[in-house]
Scaffold this motif. Structure first.
Motif, PDB file in Angstrom:
ATOM      1  N   ARG A 160      -4.353   2.912   7.920  1.00 15.18           N
ATOM      2  CA  ARG A 160      -5.335   2.576   6.885  1.00 15.18           C
ATOM      3  C   ARG A 160      -6.560   1.970   7.524  1.00 15.18           C
ATOM      4  O   ARG A 160      -6.482   1.311   8.548  1.00 15.18           O
ATOM      5  CB  ARG A 160      -4.753   1.553   5.915  1.00 15.18           C
TER       6      ARG A 160
ATOM      7  N   GLU B  51       1.096   0.512   3.346  1.00 16.36           N
ATOM      8  CA  GLU B  51       0.774  -0.904   3.533  1.00 16.36           C
ATOM      9  C   GLU B  51      -0.430  -1.031   4.460  1.00 16.36           C
ATOM     10  O   GLU B  51      -0.727  -0.127   5.243  1.00 16.36           O
ATOM     11  CB  GLU B  51       1.958  -1.623   4.181  1.00 16.36           C
TER      12      GLU B  51
ATOM     13  N   ARG C 101       4.761   0.649  -1.736  1.00 11.25           N
ATOM     14  CA  ARG C 101       3.916   0.837  -0.558  1.00 11.25           C
ATOM     15  C   ARG C 101       4.844   0.880   0.643  1.00 11.25           C
ATOM     16  O   ARG C 101       5.841   0.168   0.694  1.00 11.25           O
ATOM     17  CB  ARG C 101       2.935  -0.304  -0.401  1.00 11.25           C
TER      18      ARG C 101
ATOM     19  N   ASP D 262      -2.733   4.973  -2.687  1.00 12.07           N
ATOM     20  CA  ASP D 262      -2.631   3.718  -1.940  1.00 12.07           C
ATOM     21  C   ASP D 262      -1.176   3.399  -1.599  1.00 12.07           C
ATOM     22  O   ASP D 262      -0.682   2.310  -1.870  1.00 12.07           O
ATOM     23  CB  ASP D 262      -3.274   2.585  -2.744  1.00 12.07           C
ATOM     24  N   LEU D 263      -0.500   4.360  -0.983  1.00  9.77           N
ATOM     25  CA  LEU D 263       0.937   4.237  -0.716  1.00  9.77           C
ATOM     26  C   LEU D 263       1.287   3.598   0.621  1.00  9.77           C
ATOM     27  O   LEU D 263       2.454   3.323   0.884  1.00  9.77           O
ATOM     28  CB  LEU D 263       1.587   5.624  -0.790  1.00  9.77           C
TER      29      LEU D 263
ATOM     30  N   ALA E  23       4.340   6.284  -6.443  1.00 10.83           N
ATOM     31  CA  ALA E  23       3.125   5.560  -6.841  1.00 10.83           C
ATOM     32  C   ALA E  23       3.348   4.864  -8.189  1.00 10.83           C
ATOM     33  O   ALA E  23       2.961   3.705  -8.365  1.00 10.83           O
ATOM     34  CB  ALA E  23       1.934   6.505  -6.911  1.00 10.83           C
TER      35      ALA E  23
END
Length: 184
Positions: free
Chosen positions: A164, A124, A95, A121-122, A90
């Motif tokens: 996501r 894509e 990502r 928020d790792l 991170a």
């Protein structure tokens, strides 16, 4: 002997679901063990994979397997625990297109690790987290911006995949920038 390599049957099923091929991208193989999943991802087109395992012998095994496949220039291999590794990637601003998550089953780390992946928020927008677990393990439906996408069973092994969600719209990412095939 301390690693539990993913069986060929499960590995093939995983890549049939998420691929079978990549056009580019970076992968993260947490609890890498023998490195089989990350090496397979490299052979299917990922540009680079970061392998992480806490066990020194597992890290040695990953190094040997990566070298045997001639993939040293496309691999980073670290001895570290998963939580610290997630924080380290991170900080690097990375990502991932795919994150393989296969912790020792008895530790039941899936919810905490999924929360860290989402919190940092790792993944894509079009990426996928592949969590391998024993059948019957309780994995969350959602963790932050990650939502279960698929769940399959292969004998005593379960595989749960997360994608996501688009927080702005409240629905799943449409895969516009997808590096994986659109049928995801």
């Amino acid at each position: 002997m301390s690693t539990r390599p993913t069986t060929d049957k499960v590995k093939e099923a995983i890549f049939n679901m998420i691929g079978p091929y990549f056009t580019e991208g970076i992968g993260l193989d947490l609890f890498a063990g023998s490195g089989g999943l990350g090496i397979e991802a490299l052979s299917r087109g990922l540009e680079r994979v970061i392998f992480v395992d806490h066990d020194a012998k597992a890290v040695q095994t990953v190094r040997k397997n990566v070298a045997a496949c001639g993939l040293e220039k496309r691999a980073e291999i670290y001895r570290n625990d998963a939580e610290r590794a997630l924080k380290a990637v991170a900080k690097r601003g990375l990502r991932f297109s795919v994150i393989f998550l296969d912790p020792p089953y008895k530790e039941k780390k899936w919810p905490a690790l999924l929360s860290l992946i989402a919190g940092h928020d790792l993944l894509e927008a079009s990426g996928v987290v592949v969590a391998e677990h024993p059948v019957g393990a309780e994995l969350p439906e959602e963790a932050g911006n990650l939502k279960q996408w698929k769940r399959e069973t292969y004998g005593i092994t379960g595989v749960t995949m997360y994608r996501r969600t688009d927080e702005q719209k409240g629905d799943e990412s449409d895969g516009e920038h997808c590096r994986l095939p659109r049928e995801l």
